[in-house]
Design an enzyme around this catalytic site. Structure first.
Site, PDB file in Angstrom:
ATOM      1  N   LYS A 184       4.570  -6.992   3.381  1.00  0.00           N
ATOM      2  CA  LYS A 184       4.201  -5.398   3.103  1.00  0.00           C
ATOM      3  C   LYS A 184       4.111  -4.861   4.400  1.00  0.00           C
ATOM      4  CE  LYS A 184       0.706  -3.453   2.995  1.00  0.00           C
ATOM      5  NZ  LYS A 184       0.036  -2.765   3.901  1.00  0.00           N
TER       6      LYS A 184
ATOM      7  N   THR B  30       0.689  -1.173   0.216  1.00  0.00           N
ATOM      8  CA  THR B  30      -0.174   0.123  -0.085  1.00  0.00           C
ATOM      9  C   THR B  30       1.007   1.319  -0.141  1.00  0.00           C
ATOM     10  OG1 THR B  30      -0.299  -0.067   2.378  1.00  0.00           O
ATOM     11  CG2 THR B  30      -2.112  -1.271   0.976  1.00  0.00           C
TER      12      THR B  30
ATOM     13  N   THR C 199      -0.977  -2.356   7.177  1.00  0.00           N
ATOM     14  CA  THR C 199      -0.793  -3.406   8.091  1.00  0.00           C
ATOM     15  C   THR C 199       0.361  -4.421   7.805  1.00  0.00           C
ATOM     16  OG1 THR C 199      -1.940  -4.868   6.765  1.00  0.00           O
ATOM     17  CG2 THR C 199      -3.150  -3.692   8.726  1.00  0.00           C
TER      18      THR C 199
ATOM     19  N   ASN D  89       2.115  11.394   9.305  1.00  0.00           N
ATOM     20  CA  ASN D  89       0.910  10.825  10.198  1.00  0.00           C
ATOM     21  C   ASN D  89       0.114  11.958  10.840  1.00  0.00           C
ATOM     22  OD1 ASN D  89       0.895   7.939  10.262  1.00  0.00           O
ATOM     23  ND2 ASN D  89       2.924   8.006  11.320  1.00  0.00           N
TER      24      ASN D  89
ATOM     25  N   SER E  22      -6.932  12.948   5.850  1.00  0.00           N
ATOM     26  CA  SER E  22      -7.683  11.649   5.306  1.00  0.00           C
ATOM     27  C   SER E  22      -8.687  12.207   4.813  1.00  0.00           C
ATOM     28  CB  SER E  22      -7.805  10.511   5.974  1.00  0.00           C
ATOM     29  OG  SER E  22      -8.825  11.038   7.145  1.00  0.00           O
TER      30      SER E  22
ATOM     31  N   GLU F  92       7.885   4.267   8.964  1.00  0.00           N
ATOM     32  CA  GLU F  92       7.656   5.306   8.627  1.00  0.00           C
ATOM     33  C   GLU F  92       8.427   6.522   9.423  1.00  0.00           C
ATOM     34  OE1 GLU F  92       2.752   5.140   8.937  1.00  0.00           O
ATOM     35  OE2 GLU F  92       3.971   5.159  10.894  1.00  0.00           O
TER      36      GLU F  92
END
EC number: 2.3.1.35
Lengths: 408, 408
Positions: free
Chosen positions: B182, B156, B193, B403, B408, B280
């Site tokens: 992944k 992703t 995930t 983050n 979103s 990240e």
């Protein structure tokens, strides 16, 4: 590093004198700061003592000695050293604390165990005994000072002075409670800590004072988190001088005990909130309300899992009503939870209900709420009556700047 | 948001074909991505299945169904949907998974329970059934593809494709193990995930395959952390097609079982490291070696407390040998620890020994080590023989940017 005053700061309140408490500050020179860094609170004879301490297994000497002192239930003095936490310093750190206790107790004519010592600041450097001695000599001869001066002197990298006050009626007697606190997480480069002190003129037996403090702590200091990192020196002490003249409180059945506990709880909550408001890099104050858990303690652990989640904290920093991250945090807490009964709200608007997103909920008030400084997250587990509220701040670039961009 | 390739990325390895495994990819269109997002692995009849799953209490339907499938020990197909995690979607999410299982099992002529389904991506949106059906129809008719294509299709917000390979000799037979994975934490704005898949041509009984996977998992995937946030969908599945022709392994006493376990452990460690390398915002790969704990599991928990500490991670990001923060993290783990026996090293140089800072240690090689990309932290508790190694990455502005700065 100069830290900017937190945008969530609150003004220092007017705090009354507490009979039986005399404050003094002096400069020991633990750091290059050009300000007082040693605080001395002299307490009237017979002052009752209670305390709660960090659960960190690598705690400081001061914490170990403090735990022993609380067992005796009496205190005559508090010394706070700012700029050196004296943690992880072995026998030399212990010697420094012993000497301070002996020196101050000699002057006051009390047992050394009635002198409480706290230290906060860099870890791994034994408290320099020469500076401590100079500072103690100076502070014993200093003129009394006010609450603001003492609060400034116990701070390290705090960006504002944090104090609170409350009062209660016990029988016909008004008693006062003042609290001061320092800390905002673990501020680089030092191992900063949360140190809090509550002073009251109420007459309270030590065992009951301890019971009240433990109860207040469970719902206040134990319900805040800045970055999930538990310090080696966290300490909250309560001193009751008894000079208000009320009939001494010895148990919850006594007249006025309820009022005293309520006032103490209120004071501790105020102080706990101030620590969150000075959280490293904080731009938003977040309350996480958990209901419907199988027990209060389960609710608290779920609340802390949410409040400690870097993904929830960064979502709030970004103004994002990301309830998926809240679901994740509930699930990782390890407490009983049923995905299909879980409901989540931001600012009072339910965005997920019983395991499903609320379709077509009004996003405008949620977005408006998340643009503010005070954020409410509500989580209902739908399982029982357990509830808790936990407070935290968001996770921002400021936190990284404070903790990573600066070399010790 | 375009994510830059991680500076810690590794090239995709040459991976051999695994007899009994046929890979295909297609585009279901779960997201606007212009790339394949649906992966289909067809597995030879009799393929043994093992799996380990997230402990998150709010896990996805796919995880629940997968747990049931593992009990049967057999698999004929794996379907991976990328772009939608189908978590927190109630009965509609469940229906989508059921339909995929029925559709694929109908084509292969196997029980629906032998079709494993994984989904990864945004949370709270039921997997769109029309897109899934279109994708399944397309993938069943697609030509076989290679490991790199399948790895790209399961990703992703991964910044690089993550695969590993290993081999072992069982009796006189060489068996191959390939793994793809992944994930890099929980990447905004989706609930990303960790999904990992191991394929081998070895013949292994399901119960023993499960035993091997659980053992490998305990020392690899369970020993990594990026941000302490446990996803709702984490899954690692192992498929053994048996086409290598070795005498089937049924227990640790069998000839070659040791070699197979070692190869599987090696493969899982490689995959786990790759996830950390795509953490990240990661700029450094950190290994935390804990020795001298009272037990291996205690060592692992202490290692994770260090690896999850925002203060330790930011210190490493800043190149700061801040062992005081390591002391704090050891103490907060809640495991047996004695401050006065604790020793801490960076890059093999002890900076604290048995509860005291090492005076005058050579700071130059420590600083040099911390400027590098591969950081070693060693902690000796001095209490027992328990040991564990945990891997993580540092905490940087990149994490906050990914983050918090993105809505979103």
């Amino acid at each position: 590093m100069d830290l900017a005053r937190s945008p969530l700061a609150r003004p220092f309140p007017d705090m009354p004198a507490i009979a039986g408490v005399t404050l003094r500050v002096a400069r020991a020179g633990y750091k290059a700061w050009d300000r007082a860094d040693l605080t001395f609170a002299e307490l009237a004879q017979g002052t009752a003592l209670a305390g709660v301490f960090t659960k960190n297994r690598c705690c400081s000497t001061e914490v170990e000695v403090g735990r022993e002192a609380v067992k005796t239930g009496r205190a005559r003095a508090l010394i706070v050293n700012a700029g050196n936490s004296n943690a992880f310093t072995g026998h030399r750190g212990r010697e420094a604390v012993d000497q301070i206790m002996r020196h101050v107790s000699g002057r006051l004519g009390c047992p050394p165990a009635q002198v409480l010592v706290s230290s906060t600041g860099v870890i791994g450097v034994p408290l320099p005994l020469d500076k401590a001695k100079t500072g103690i000599a100076a502070v014993l001869d200093s003129p009394p000072c006010g609450w603001r001066e003492a609060t400034d002197a116990i701070g390290t990298t705090d960006t504002f002075a944090k104090g609170a006050t409350a009062s209660a009626m016990i029988g016909g007697t008004k008693v006062h409670l003042n609290g001061i606190i320092k800390g905002s997480g673990m501020i680089a480069p030092d191992m900063a800590t949360m140190l809090g002190y509550v002073f009251t003129d109420a007459a309270v037996e030590p065992a009951f004072l301890q019971q009240c403090l433990v109860a207040a702590n469970a719902r206040t200091f134990s319900c805040i988190t800045v970055d999930s990192d538990t310090s080696t020196s966290d300490t909250v002490l309560a001193f009751a001088t008894g000079r208000a003249g009320n009939a001494p409180l010895a148990g919850i059945e006594d007249a006025g005990a309820d009022a005293f506990m309520a006032a103490l709880g209120d004071l501790c909550r105020q102080l706990a909130h101030l620590v969150v408001r000075d959280g490293e890099g904080a731009s938003k104050f977040i309350a996480v309300h958990v209901t419907g858990a199988v027990a209060d303690d389960s609710a608290r652990r779920i609340g802390l899992a949410i409040a400690n989640s870097p993904l929830v904290k960064t979502a709030i920093a970004g103004g994002d009503a990301n309830w998926g991250r809240v679901v994740m945090a509930v699930g990782k807490a390890g407490e009983p939870a049923d995905r299909d009964r879980l409901s989540i709200a931001f600012g009072g608007i339910w965005t997920a209900r019983e395991g499903l997103p609320v379709e077509g909920y009004d996003e405008a008030p949620v977005a408006e709420h998340l643009r503010g400084e005070e954020i409410d997250i509500a989580v209902d587990l739908g399982l029982g009556d357990g509830r808790a509220t936990v407070w935290t701040c968001d996770l921002t670039h400021g936190y990284i700047s404070i903790n990573a961009d600066y070399r010790s």
